[in-house]
Write a protein that holds these residues in place. Structure first.
Motif, PDB file in Angstrom:
ATOM      1  N   ALA A 136      -1.678  86.984  61.644  1.00  0.00           N
ATOM      2  CA  ALA A 136      -2.116  86.235  62.821  1.00  0.00           C
ATOM      3  C   ALA A 136      -3.240  85.265  62.467  1.00  0.00           C
ATOM      4  O   ALA A 136      -3.242  84.102  62.895  1.00  0.00           O
ATOM      5  N   LEU A 137      -4.207  85.729  61.678  1.00  0.00           N
ATOM      6  CA  LEU A 137      -5.301  84.850  61.262  1.00  0.00           C
ATOM      7  C   LEU A 137      -4.778  83.688  60.424  1.00  0.00           C
ATOM      8  O   LEU A 137      -5.139  82.524  60.641  1.00  0.00           O
ATOM      9  N   SER A 189      -2.469  83.973  47.640  1.00  0.00           N
ATOM     10  CA  SER A 189      -2.641  82.998  48.719  1.00  0.00           C
ATOM     11  C   SER A 189      -4.113  82.841  49.082  1.00  0.00           C
ATOM     12  O   SER A 189      -4.560  81.731  49.405  1.00  0.00           O
ATOM     13  N   ALA A 190      -4.897  83.924  49.019  1.00  0.00           N
ATOM     14  CA  ALA A 190      -6.329  83.830  49.293  1.00  0.00           C
ATOM     15  C   ALA A 190      -7.016  82.959  48.248  1.00  0.00           C
ATOM     16  O   ALA A 190      -7.890  82.138  48.577  1.00  0.00           O
ATOM     17  N   ALA A 191      -6.612  83.123  46.971  1.00  0.00           N
ATOM     18  CA  ALA A 191      -7.205  82.319  45.898  1.00  0.00           C
ATOM     19  C   ALA A 191      -6.863  80.842  46.070  1.00  0.00           C
ATOM     20  O   ALA A 191      -7.713  79.958  45.882  1.00  0.00           O
ATOM     21  N   CYS A 200      -9.675  84.606  55.106  1.00  0.00           N
ATOM     22  CA  CYS A 200      -9.844  85.933  55.718  1.00  0.00           C
ATOM     23  C   CYS A 200      -8.491  86.557  56.055  1.00  0.00           C
ATOM     24  O   CYS A 200      -8.282  87.756  55.826  1.00  0.00           O
ATOM     25  N   GLY A 201      -7.582  85.753  56.596  1.00  0.00           N
ATOM     26  CA  GLY A 201      -6.263  86.275  56.925  1.00  0.00           C
ATOM     27  C   GLY A 201      -5.533  86.791  55.706  1.00  0.00           C
ATOM     28  O   GLY A 201      -4.907  87.864  55.736  1.00  0.00           O
ATOM     29  N   LYS A 249     -10.238  76.829  57.041  1.00  0.00           N
ATOM     30  CA  LYS A 249     -10.143  77.335  55.659  1.00  0.00           C
ATOM     31  C   LYS A 249     -10.661  78.764  55.573  1.00  0.00           C
ATOM     32  O   LYS A 249     -10.023  79.634  54.965  1.00  0.00           O
ATOM     33  N   VAL A 250     -11.802  79.031  56.189  1.00  0.00           N
ATOM     34  CA  VAL A 250     -12.367  80.389  56.175  1.00  0.00           C
ATOM     35  C   VAL A 250     -11.413  81.355  56.865  1.00  0.00           C
ATOM     36  O   VAL A 250     -11.186  82.481  56.391  1.00  0.00           O
TER      37      VAL A 250
END
Length: 486
Positions: free
Chosen positions: A375-376, A452-454, A341-342, A336-337
């Protein structure tokens, strides 16, 4: 269940599956340098030649989840080999084609082989030791971007300096080499869902619904978003997919187990995948055009197709560099992290593009940052999925996640394409995309990356693992814990 292979053999397996992913990705970018010349080469209209790209998209969208389910039922190694066959045959058909129909058939066959990537990722859970699982998933997941980043300049060079048919002969040879490596190095692991029946009704329903949806998304700009054909396709997709969902929820041994996909960890990961796909593809549309637009526009950089591909090559190579780091981050903090980050890095890359869009080196740096974020994210999504589904569903679940990414890229291509087509300027009697149009496309990509980060931040933590009978589970990590589903 067989023990994971020893370290030397594990390296061969990972290398083989990563090359398989690169090969599948190269097939997608293979025709990009030829797009402008296809009507002449194939003696057809521009609208007909566009089906050379659309055919691969449609067939891949339909076949990827089906091949994933078959991998769970008959064995992932067997399905990897089955995917390699149409890649080889399709490439040969394209190389020999003199007309648009044969080329479309060949490209459709290549689309069948796109299932290699989710199958390879799912197989890693069965054969790779726990300590190497996260990094290997990250590498194989990133192979899609690595293949695209490396394949574009290579394809451009061949198209510019040699006969275009060599592109497809080379693709056939590469696919044949991958098939040989799969036979030699990939172990034959017993199928997790062996003995279950194949859901033919579900496969047919998903195929019809996806064809309607992807056709409407990919061709809506050409046909008109308000045209009867486009509206009918969207309506048909809504009806068919709703009926498909109703059937899948109630049937035994479904093609896609919707009870698993609605679990919060799986559902939110798939939703984030759609936005990541959009965010990734926006840059693939905008950056090459900015590099190749004439300098006379005031914002174009006047690069050739080959030069533009070379400026973007470091971005593809960055995925190869960053993916192992993503695996380490997943081991330390969880997938998840890594996904959050990605997505943040992806959004930052669009910020760099907006600031440095006036120079080729600036766009190269932006592509490197964007691809690092991809990539991440691409390495984290399969880890999240496989940590939340039973072992017998890893192929189907990864295939469905790949489909969600494809829906994101297809939607991104359609939306950004409309923006670039509508926000235009006229000079010297020619109409072309304005600088504000390109900047709006970059803003959209960055904004969707932040969305997407949210979404990823809302993914719940896995439940504590329950005891699992000996022999029913693969390597024990969060990425492999079948009983840790949320």
């Amino acid at each position: 269940m067989p023990q994971p292979p020893t370290a030397p053999h594990t390296g061969r397996v990972i290398a083989t599956l990563a090359l398989a992913g690169v090969t599948a990705a190269v097939m997608q970018t293979l025709v990009t340098p030829l797009l402008a010349d296809l009507p002449t080469l194939l003696h057809t209209s521009s609208s007909n030649s566009a089906w050379v790209v659309t055919a691969t998209l449609l067939v891949a969208g339909v076949c990827v989840p089906i091949s994933g389910r078959l991998g769970d039922m008959v064995g992932k190694r067997r399905m990897l080999l089955a995917c390699a066959v149409p890649l080889i045959i399709g490439s040969v058909v394209c190389a020999l084609s003199d007309g648009v129909v044969a080329m479309i058939v060949g490209r459709g066959l290549q689309g069948i082989g796109m299932g290699m990537i989710p199958l390879g990722i799912a197989l890693l859970r069965d054969v790779v030791p726990a300590e190497k699982l996260s990094s290997s998933i990250a590498l194989v997941s990133a192979s899609m971007g690595i293949g695209g980043g490396i394949g574009l300049p290579l394809s451009a060079a061949v198209a510019q300096y040699a006969d275009w048919r060599f592109l497809f002969w080379g693709a056939a040879a590469l696919a044949a080499a991958v098939a040989g490596m799969i036979l030699a190095f990939v172990p034959d692991v017993p199928a997790g869902a062996k003995g279950q029946r194949f859901d033919f009704v579900g496969a047919l329903g998903l195929a019809v619904g996806l064809v309607c949806l992807l056709l409407a998304v990919s061709k809506g700009a050409d046909w008109g978003w308000g045209s009867a054909t486009t509206v009918a396709l969207f309506a048909g997709a809504a009806v068919v997919l709703a009926a498909w969902g109703w059937f899948e929820w109630r049937t035994t041994d479904p093609l896609v187990d919707l009870r698993t996909t609605v679990r919060p960890r799986v559902l939110l990961t798939n939703l984030a995948s759609v936005f990541i796909g959009f965010g990734m593809y926006a840059s693939m549309l905008v950056v090459p055009q900015l590099l190749q637009y004439p300098e006379a526009t005031g914002y174009g950089l006047g690069q050739s197709m080959l030069a533009a591909g070379l400026w973007m090559l470091p971005g593809g190579l960055m995925m190869m560099v960053v993916s192992p780091l993503g695996g380490r981050l997943t081991n330390a903090r969880g997938p998840k992290v890594t996904l959050v980050c990605g997505a943040v890095v992806l959004a930052a890359g669009y910020g760099v593009a907006l600031l440095l869009a006036g120079t080729a080196p600036g766009l190269m740096v932006a592509a490197m940052v964007i691809n690092s974020g991809v990539a991440l994210a691409y390495g984290a999504m399969p880890a999240l999925i496989m940590g939340a589904v039973p072992l017998a569903e890893t192929g189907a679940a990864n295939g469905f996640n790949t489909l969600m990414r494809s829906l994101g890229t297809s939607t991104g291509a359609a939306v950004v394409g409309v923006v670039l087509a509508r926000m235009t300027t006229t000079a010297g009697g020619f109409t072309f995309t304005s600088e504000s149009g390109f900047r709006t496309g970059l803003l959209l990509g960055g904004a969707l990356a932040l969305v997407s980060a949210a979404v990823a931040a809302l993914i719940p933590a896995p439940r504590a693992e329950r005891p699992v009978p000996t022999g029913t589970q693969g390597p024990a990590t969060e990425t492999a814990g079948a009983a840790a589903s949320a």
